[in-house]
Design an enzyme around this catalytic site. Structure first.
Site, mmCIF file in Angstrom:
data_model
loop_
_atom_site.group_PDB
_atom_site.id
_atom_site.type_symbol
_atom_site.label_atom_id
_atom_site.label_comp_id
_atom_site.label_asym_id
_atom_site.label_seq_id
_atom_site.Cartn_x
_atom_site.Cartn_y
_atom_site.Cartn_z
ATOM 1 N N GLU A 153 92.158 -39.808 -27.845
ATOM 2 C CA GLU A 153 90.731 -39.622 -27.577
ATOM 3 C C GLU A 153 90.514 -38.264 -26.915
ATOM 4 O OE1 GLU A 153 88.568 -43.636 -27.100
ATOM 5 O OE2 GLU A 153 89.514 -43.195 -25.188
ATOM 6 N N HIS B 41 92.792 -44.279 -19.761
ATOM 7 C CA HIS B 41 91.534 -43.788 -20.340
ATOM 8 C C HIS B 41 91.093 -42.524 -19.597
ATOM 9 C CE1 HIS B 41 87.351 -43.474 -21.518
ATOM 10 N NE2 HIS B 41 87.679 -44.172 -22.574
HETATM 11 P P1 PGA Z 1 82.560 -43.199 -27.219
HETATM 12 O O1 PGA Z 1 83.712 -43.642 -26.179
HETATM 13 O O2 PGA Z 1 82.794 -43.990 -28.472
HETATM 14 O O3 PGA Z 1 81.259 -43.561 -26.532
HETATM 15 O O4 PGA Z 1 82.710 -41.748 -27.440
HETATM 16 C C1 PGA Z 1 85.026 -43.873 -26.618
HETATM 17 C C2 PGA Z 1 85.901 -44.252 -25.465
HETATM 18 O O5 PGA Z 1 85.707 -43.735 -24.356
HETATM 19 O O6 PGA Z 1 86.826 -45.072 -25.607
#
Ligand code: PGA
Length: 238
Positions: free
Chosen positions: A157, A88
């Site tokens: 992401e 992450h």
């Molecule tokens: P968010 O976070 O939906 O608050 O943007 C997503 C994540 O970090 O997995």
């Protein structure tokens, strides 16, 4: 579809219990067949899983030992946790995990047969440097990662979209997902400011097999709404 809720360092054990009760009964009552995974903090891993899987946001790649402040396989086994989030961006950028450490975690938990949700994504300056720079950056996040691992799920992401309310355009999401798809047949999730208002549109994009949701998934009813949206798409596609 696969829907993941990442609590990060939010919610107490009590709050997580209440949340799980809502989501479990929603999934049961609506006969949801999509995969739902919740990643609570360490202190709230306890759960009697029926329809919703529990995963851990991070763990140290060892059975047990002298790793102050970490948790390892022995503690996860006690809670029957077999799903882990690795790579992450908050662990990469705030906690300073290197690709080498991440790959070591990946190898260890893959060997233990975990379902691995592996995150990749670029910071804003890389996105602004253009498509080639972006894909080179994402490619470097595969170093040491077995993209043929059968229990692999990849989450794209973009760092600049996490917790900011900013979301790439549909074309931008599709372009990155198509290039990841060329490398792996693993399910591909999108994450970064997903919420009730945009989840269904994003899940309908090609090569998007689900979402990884942070802040908007802290509300059980919002997360259930996104699960319902996924099911609507899944049923339509059958
Ligand atoms: P968010 O976070 O939906 O608050 O943007 C997503 C994540 O970090 O997995």
């Amino acid at each position: 579809m696969i829907l993941c809720a990442n609590f990060k360092a939010n919610k107490t054990r009590q709050e997580t219990r209440a949340y799980m009760a809502v989501v479990e009964s929603f999934v049961f009552a609506n006969e949801i067949r999509d995969t739902v995974i919740v990643f609570p903090p360490f202190t709230a891993l306890e759960h009697d899983p029926r329809n919703v899987l529990i995963g851990v946001q991070n763990a140290y790649p060892a059975l047990k030992g002298a790793f102050t402040g970490e948790i390892t396989l022995e503690q996860l086994d006690e809670f029957d946790v077999k799903t882990i989030l690795i790579g992450h961006s908050e662990r990469r950028h705030i906690l300073g995990e290197t690709q080498e450490e991440i790959a070591q975690k990946f190898r260890f938990f893959a060997q233990e047969g975990f379902v691995i949700v592996y995150c990749v994504g670029e910071p804003l300056e890389v996105r602004e440097a253009g498509d080639e720079a972006l894909m080179a950056y994402v490619d470097a996040q595969y170093v040491g990662i077995d993209l043929t691992y059968p229990d692999l799920i990849i989450a794209y992401e973009p760092v600049w979209a996490i917790g900011t309310g900013l979301v790439p355009t549909n074309d931008q999401i599709q372009a990155v997902h198509a290039s990841i798809r060329a490398k792996t047949s693993a399910p591909l999730l999108y994450g970064g400011s997903v919420k009730v208002e945009n989840a269904q549109e994003i899940m309908a994009l090609s090569n998007v097999d689900g979402v990884l949701v942070g802040s908007a998934a802290l509300s059980a009813s919002d997360f259930c709404e996104m699960i319902a949206q996924a099911t609507e798409l899944t049923t339509k596609g059958e």
